[in-house]
Design an enzyme around this catalytic site. Sequence first.
Site, PDB file in Angstrom:
ATOM      1  CG  ASP A  35      -3.129  -1.025  -6.972  1.00  0.00           C
ATOM      2  OD1 ASP A  35      -4.271  -0.853  -7.457  1.00  0.00           O
ATOM      3  OD2 ASP A  35      -2.491  -0.115  -6.407  1.00  0.00           O
ATOM      4  N   GLY A  36      -3.463  -1.778 -10.090  1.00  0.00           N
ATOM      5  CA  GLY A  36      -3.070  -1.053 -11.291  1.00  0.00           C
ATOM      6  C   GLY A  36      -3.845  -1.378 -12.551  1.00  0.00           C
ATOM      7  CG  ASN A  83     -12.295  -3.103  -4.770  1.00  0.00           C
ATOM      8  OD1 ASN A  83     -11.680  -4.164  -4.849  1.00  0.00           O
ATOM      9  ND2 ASN A  83     -11.664  -1.927  -4.736  1.00  0.00           N
TER      10      ASN A  83
END
EC number: 2.5.1.89
Length: 298
Positions: A35-36, A83
Amino acid sequence: MKNRTFSVFYRKYEQILEKEILSSEIPEHIAVIMDGNRRYAGQLGKARIFGHAMGAEVTEQVIEWCYEIGVKQLTLYAFSTENFQRSEEEVGGLFNLINEKFLKLHTDKRTYEKEMQVRVIGDRTKLPAYLNESIDRIEKATEHHRKFSLNVAIAYGGRQDIMQAVRDIATCVSSGKLSLEDVNESLISKHLYPAPGVPVPNVDLIIRTGGDERISNFLPWQANGSECATYFCAPFWPEFRKIDLLRSVRVYQARKEEKKREHSYRISKVKNFLRVGKYENKSEDLGQLLPLKKQGVS
């Protein structure tokens, strides 16, 4: 000068930490929620695909690091079912990037030197044809490799995975291929992605980068069933370092030791109870062993 000093210190700390974790049990199966990427790109004023590309470079390093320390299975959460709600441009860019990495794995000699098996878990009917072709190619080329397994979760959702497995089993039962008596945990595991095939084993350690402390519908069957350790860290995925991986393994090892101490403590309490011999008046004490809390034991 300051940066060089810090680099030397960092490398020394990494070596000490690696030596420490290699002296104890290494998790066989690590799963990573990467993540990120988008927030990393945003901080730099770059397009989101830049963050994904930088994250993909780190992914290659993490595969190497896991292999080096003796991990047997690595599962990466590359693209969730949620997503698909992102823009068409971002989804297309992600699929192109994932496709490039599969093509690279197929031609990279390290894939074969490591005897690395590559598999995709998820609903592949939702993926574009060119990506499915690349997946078929790398899975076929590595299907007999057993030294190290890389599972890539694409178009994956944990609840959806369990639902499709239950539907598949129900169809087999209704057609007479299976009876209700055949249904058990092992059978359900075999019908989870990437069914048909060798099931993804229980997870020992889940790592999530980016600061959020949640599992995000990732491998719920394999994670909860083994009561796996979790490690949440602040760095965005493109910032993830080998030190972060080693720290996560140290958390796993500390949890294993804690569970051993707890188990030994409970056993000693039971033995002490039996040694006293006051079964009738003290029977209710046995129930207190389940929620037992003691300093150093949780």
